[in-house]
Design a protein around this motif. Structure first.
Motif, PDB file in Angstrom:
ATOM      1  N   ALA A   1     -14.859   1.271   2.615  1.00 39.16           N
ATOM      2  CA  ALA A   1     -15.703   1.087   4.024  1.00 39.16           C
ATOM      3  C   ALA A   1     -14.921   2.031   5.129  1.00 39.16           C
ATOM      4  O   ALA A   1     -15.572   2.607   6.004  1.00 39.16           O
ATOM      5  CB  ALA A   1     -16.006   0.009   4.424  1.00 39.16           C
ATOM      6  N   SER A   2     -13.611   1.971   5.079  1.00 38.02           N
ATOM      7  CA  SER A   2     -12.688   2.656   6.026  1.00 38.02           C
ATOM      8  C   SER A   2     -11.365   2.919   5.742  1.00 38.02           C
ATOM      9  O   SER A   2     -10.858   2.175   4.673  1.00 38.02           O
ATOM     10  CB  SER A   2     -12.623   1.523   7.188  1.00 38.02           C
ATOM     11  OG  SER A   2     -11.708   2.024   8.222  1.00 38.02           O
ATOM     12  N   ALA A   3     -10.943   4.045   6.319  1.00 36.97           N
ATOM     13  CA  ALA A   3      -9.489   4.298   5.875  1.00 36.97           C
ATOM     14  C   ALA A   3      -8.525   3.344   6.263  1.00 36.97           C
ATOM     15  O   ALA A   3      -7.225   3.102   5.683  1.00 36.97           O
ATOM     16  CB  ALA A   3      -9.203   5.684   6.743  1.00 36.97           C
ATOM     17  N   ASN A   4      -8.912   2.387   7.205  1.00 41.38           N
ATOM     18  CA  ASN A   4      -7.965   1.143   7.547  1.00 41.38           C
ATOM     19  C   ASN A   4      -7.974   0.237   6.400  1.00 41.38           C
ATOM     20  O   ASN A   4      -7.066  -0.660   6.418  1.00 41.38           O
ATOM     21  CB  ASN A   4      -8.518   0.688   8.649  1.00 41.38           C
ATOM     22  CG  ASN A   4      -8.490   1.309   9.997  1.00 41.38           C
ATOM     23  OD1 ASN A   4      -7.665   2.144  10.108  1.00 41.38           O
ATOM     24  ND2 ASN A   4      -9.254   1.170  10.935  1.00 41.38           N
ATOM     25  N   ASP A   5      -8.586   0.331   5.478  1.00 42.03           N
ATOM     26  CA  ASP A   5      -8.717  -0.559   4.464  1.00 42.03           C
ATOM     27  C   ASP A   5      -7.675  -0.086   3.227  1.00 42.03           C
ATOM     28  O   ASP A   5      -7.437  -0.662   2.238  1.00 42.03           O
ATOM     29  CB  ASP A   5     -10.088  -0.663   3.378  1.00 42.03           C
ATOM     30  CG  ASP A   5     -11.042  -0.849   4.568  1.00 42.03           C
ATOM     31  OD1 ASP A   5     -10.756  -1.567   5.523  1.00 42.03           O
ATOM     32  OD2 ASP A   5     -12.299  -0.862   4.005  1.00 42.03           O
ATOM     33  N   ILE A   6      -6.876   1.083   3.495  1.00 43.30           N
ATOM     34  CA  ILE A   6      -6.009   1.761   2.454  1.00 43.30           C
ATOM     35  C   ILE A   6      -4.576   1.580   2.991  1.00 43.30           C
ATOM     36  O   ILE A   6      -4.332   2.031   4.008  1.00 43.30           O
ATOM     37  CB  ILE A   6      -6.484   3.121   2.362  1.00 43.30           C
ATOM     38  CG1 ILE A   6      -7.905   3.415   2.153  1.00 43.30           C
ATOM     39  CG2 ILE A   6      -5.544   3.727   1.447  1.00 43.30           C
ATOM     40  CD1 ILE A   6      -8.182   2.680   0.658  1.00 43.30           C
ATOM     41  N   VAL A   7      -3.956   1.049   2.388  1.00 46.57           N
ATOM     42  CA  VAL A   7      -2.331   0.775   2.517  1.00 46.57           C
ATOM     43  C   VAL A   7      -1.503   1.830   1.547  1.00 46.57           C
ATOM     44  O   VAL A   7      -1.821   1.694   0.291  1.00 46.57           O
ATOM     45  CB  VAL A   7      -1.820  -0.600   2.253  1.00 46.57           C
ATOM     46  CG1 VAL A   7      -0.549  -0.913   2.615  1.00 46.57           C
ATOM     47  CG2 VAL A   7      -2.759  -1.631   3.313  1.00 46.57           C
ATOM     48  N   PHE A   8      -0.592   2.591   2.072  1.00 45.88           N
ATOM     49  CA  PHE A   8       0.314   3.293   1.265  1.00 45.88           C
ATOM     50  C   PHE A   8       1.439   2.416   0.739  1.00 45.88           C
ATOM     51  O   PHE A   8       2.132   1.757   1.697  1.00 45.88           O
ATOM     52  CB  PHE A   8       0.675   4.490   1.937  1.00 45.88           C
ATOM     53  CG  PHE A   8      -0.316   5.558   1.901  1.00 45.88           C
ATOM     54  CD1 PHE A   8      -1.028   6.013   1.033  1.00 45.88           C
ATOM     55  CD2 PHE A   8      -0.707   5.995   3.090  1.00 45.88           C
ATOM     56  CE1 PHE A   8      -2.082   6.995   0.873  1.00 45.88           C
ATOM     57  CE2 PHE A   8      -1.610   7.391   3.206  1.00 45.88           C
ATOM     58  CZ  PHE A   8      -2.428   7.647   2.014  1.00 45.88           C
ATOM     59  N   THR A   9       1.787   2.521  -0.600  1.00 43.25           N
ATOM     60  CA  THR A   9       2.881   1.814  -0.995  1.00 43.25           C
ATOM     61  C   THR A   9       3.733   2.725  -1.853  1.00 43.25           C
ATOM     62  O   THR A   9       3.375   3.937  -1.767  1.00 43.25           O
ATOM     63  CB  THR A   9       2.563   0.572  -1.940  1.00 43.25           C
ATOM     64  OG1 THR A   9       1.838   1.173  -2.836  1.00 43.25           O
ATOM     65  CG2 THR A   9       1.552  -0.543  -1.035  1.00 43.25           C
ATOM     66  N   ARG A  10       4.373   2.275  -2.504  1.00 44.02           N
ATOM     67  CA  ARG A  10       5.388   3.198  -3.626  1.00 44.02           C
ATOM     68  C   ARG A  10       4.617   3.327  -4.908  1.00 44.02           C
ATOM     69  O   ARG A  10       4.948   4.086  -5.791  1.00 44.02           O
ATOM     70  CB  ARG A  10       6.817   2.828  -3.485  1.00 44.02           C
ATOM     71  CG  ARG A  10       7.215   1.653  -4.196  1.00 44.02           C
ATOM     72  CD  ARG A  10       8.667   1.459  -4.146  1.00 44.02           C
ATOM     73  NE  ARG A  10       8.979   0.203  -4.865  1.00 44.02           N
ATOM     74  CZ  ARG A  10       9.224  -0.275  -6.138  1.00 44.02           C
ATOM     75  NH1 ARG A  10       8.877   0.986  -6.866  1.00 44.02           N
ATOM     76  NH2 ARG A  10       9.189  -1.336  -6.491  1.00 44.02           N
ATOM     77  N   SER A  11       3.834   2.154  -5.242  1.00 43.29           N
ATOM     78  CA  SER A  11       3.478   2.084  -6.708  1.00 43.29           C
ATOM     79  C   SER A  11       2.318   1.157  -6.905  1.00 43.29           C
ATOM     80  O   SER A  11       2.110   0.196  -6.171  1.00 43.29           O
ATOM     81  CB  SER A  11       4.591   1.893  -7.693  1.00 43.29           C
ATOM     82  OG  SER A  11       5.061   0.749  -7.043  1.00 43.29           O
ATOM     83  N   THR A  12       1.663   0.887  -7.850  1.00 41.74           N
ATOM     84  CA  THR A  12       0.869  -0.108  -8.274  1.00 41.74           C
ATOM     85  C   THR A  12       1.783  -1.418  -8.277  1.00 41.74           C
ATOM     86  O   THR A  12       0.964  -2.395  -7.584  1.00 41.74           O
ATOM     87  CB  THR A  12       0.385   0.032  -9.712  1.00 41.74           C
ATOM     88  OG1 THR A  12      -0.374   1.500  -9.960  1.00 41.74           O
ATOM     89  CG2 THR A  12      -0.795  -0.811 -10.221  1.00 41.74           C
ATOM     90  N   THR A  13       3.057  -1.338  -8.671  1.00 45.52           N
ATOM     91  CA  THR A  13       3.525  -2.532  -8.768  1.00 45.52           C
ATOM     92  C   THR A  13       4.107  -3.176  -7.373  1.00 45.52           C
ATOM     93  O   THR A  13       3.917  -4.202  -7.290  1.00 45.52           O
ATOM     94  CB  THR A  13       4.947  -2.189  -9.424  1.00 45.52           C
ATOM     95  OG1 THR A  13       4.742  -1.731 -10.932  1.00 45.52           O
ATOM     96  CG2 THR A  13       5.961  -3.399  -9.838  1.00 45.52           C
TER      97      THR A  13
END
Length: 415
Positions: A83-95
């Motif tokens: 719904a929003s870009a604010n729902d997306i957190v950047f991490t380093r991996s699936t893990t």
């Protein structure tokens, strides 16, 4: 289907090289997909023209880097239909994404006597965080069992998901047997008892369309390197109300709102989860990888890869002395197939195939409980991507025949 395979393969020059003087057939895409030229060029262009820190400077380069980084976040949101870009957190991996949910959210909602439900087919990154959370909280970790063809036993799922369940965590596509799992049905079952659904999407995002709102996933995690992006960049999608509830698990620069000598407050999601300097180039590369996949269309990619599996699977099943794990119907699986050759350790099989230019994975694939259920210590695994072709499939089948013949001949010679 008509597929522009020559056009696509031209974007992956790594495929042109020879391995042990043989044509390269790269079939380890479940581990890491190769990066197309538009991705490597996007990363190179960032370092050549824009490299600076994000969110912190008021100068031109920093503003440009921030725009590119946040632009990549918006691309991910659109790609997943968040719904929003604010729902997306950047991490380093699936893990890291799954550990973030287990620690930042799981510790809030799972208590003594509660239950966490996963499947026996999960990758360790979607097993150990829940195992450890259960141990911390005094909760019970329960398993959805598999049917003989490697698909989920939904009767088992219904029995395991109870009023005590707080989290259900499953892969959308299995990383060993490739089964496409009924995530939407599991979401309904979880939500009916007030539980939350966490989805490991690592094996899905570059192979089929993903709509997190349609899936009704509470959290969805994946890695960029599984879809042609650089290593070291991952994503956690979360429903906004849940991200708001979650606590950060790392602290430092950029994620804070206000700090005094004795207190600190956090920025809103997603930035409160992105302490320190992020993987800016990785995010930009991920955005370029999304552009590349969308150029061909995920539904089209799924159809093409299904055709490859429809060719590969019957040929594997027809080989004497070869055991294939997972669904025998190509429509029930993604582009992953695990197999073993009778009397031959998977590492020996993979080494023999490598000598013939065929690159497959061998081992337990970070799924030891599944291996125990299958009664094996390891398997070989082949996995396709949008740039693989029928020649790769033929080379694999021919390679298995040669490896079998070689070791069988050696075994007879030593008798």
């Amino acid at each position: 289907m008509s597929w522009p395979i020559n056009e696509i393969r031209a974007d992956f020059p790594i495929l042109d090289q020879r391995i042990n003087e043989e044509r390269l057939a790269y079939l380890d895409n479940a581990a890491t997909m190769q990066s197309p030229l538009p991705v490597t060029r996007a990363v190179d262009a960032y370092y050549a023209t824009t490299h600076s820190n994000v969110h912190r400077g008021v100068y031109t380069l920093s503003n440009q880097a921030t725009a590119a980084y946040e632009g990549a976040r918006q691309k991910v949101a659109t790609f997943l239909n968040a719904a929003s870009a604010n729902d997306i957190v950047f991490t380093r991996s699936t893990t890291e994404s799954l550990n973030l949910v287990a620690c930042g959210f799981g510790d809030l909602v799972v208590h003594a006597g509660d239950e966490i439900v996963i499947s026996v087919a999960e990758h360790h990154s979607n097993l150990i965080p829940w195992q450890q959370l259960a141990a911390r909280a005094g909760a019970t970790l329960k398993y959805i069992e598999l049917k003989t063809d490697g698909t989920f036993d939904m009767t088992s799922a219904a029995a395991q998901i109870t009023s005590k369940t707080k989290i259900v965590a499953v892969a959308q596509v299995g990383n060993v047997m490739g089964a496409i799992n009924p995530v939407t049905a599991l979401a309904q079952m979880a939500h009916q008892v007030g539980a939350y659904l966490v989805v490991d999407g690592a094996q899905a995002v570059s192979h089929l369309p993903v709509d997190v709102q349609q899936l009704d996933a509470d959290f969805y995690a994946f890695s960029g390197h599984k879809m042609g992006a650089p290593t070291g960049i991952g994503v956690l999608y979360g429903k906004p109300a849940l991200l708001e509830q979650m606590d950060p698990v790392q602290y430092g620069g950029e994620m804070i709102s206000q700090v005094t000598r004795t207190t600190a407050t956090w920025k809103a999601a997603p930035l409160k989860f992105e302490a320190g300097t992020p993987n800016i180039s990785g995010a930009i590369g991920l955005g370029a990888a999304i552009d590349y996949l969308q150029q061909y269309g995920l539904a089209n990619i799924q159809t093409y890869e299904h055709e490859l599996m429809a060719s590969l699977l019957p040929q594997l099943l027809a080989l004497p002395g070869v055991t294939v794990y997972g669904p025998t119907d190509p429509a029930l699986r993604g582009g992953v197939v695990a197999f073993n050759i009778d009397g031959l350790h998977p590492h020996d099989a993979a080494t023999g195939l490598d000598l013939l230019g065929v690159e497959v994975r061998a081992g337990h694939h970070c799924a030891q409980p599944l291996m125990q259920d299958l009664g094996v210590s390891a398997t070989a695994r082949a996995s396709v991507a949008l740039y693989n072709n029928q020649t790769d499939i033929d080379q694999l089948i021919d390679g298995i025949k040669q490896v079998k013949e070689f070791f069988l001949h050696e075994s007879r010679s030593n008798e």
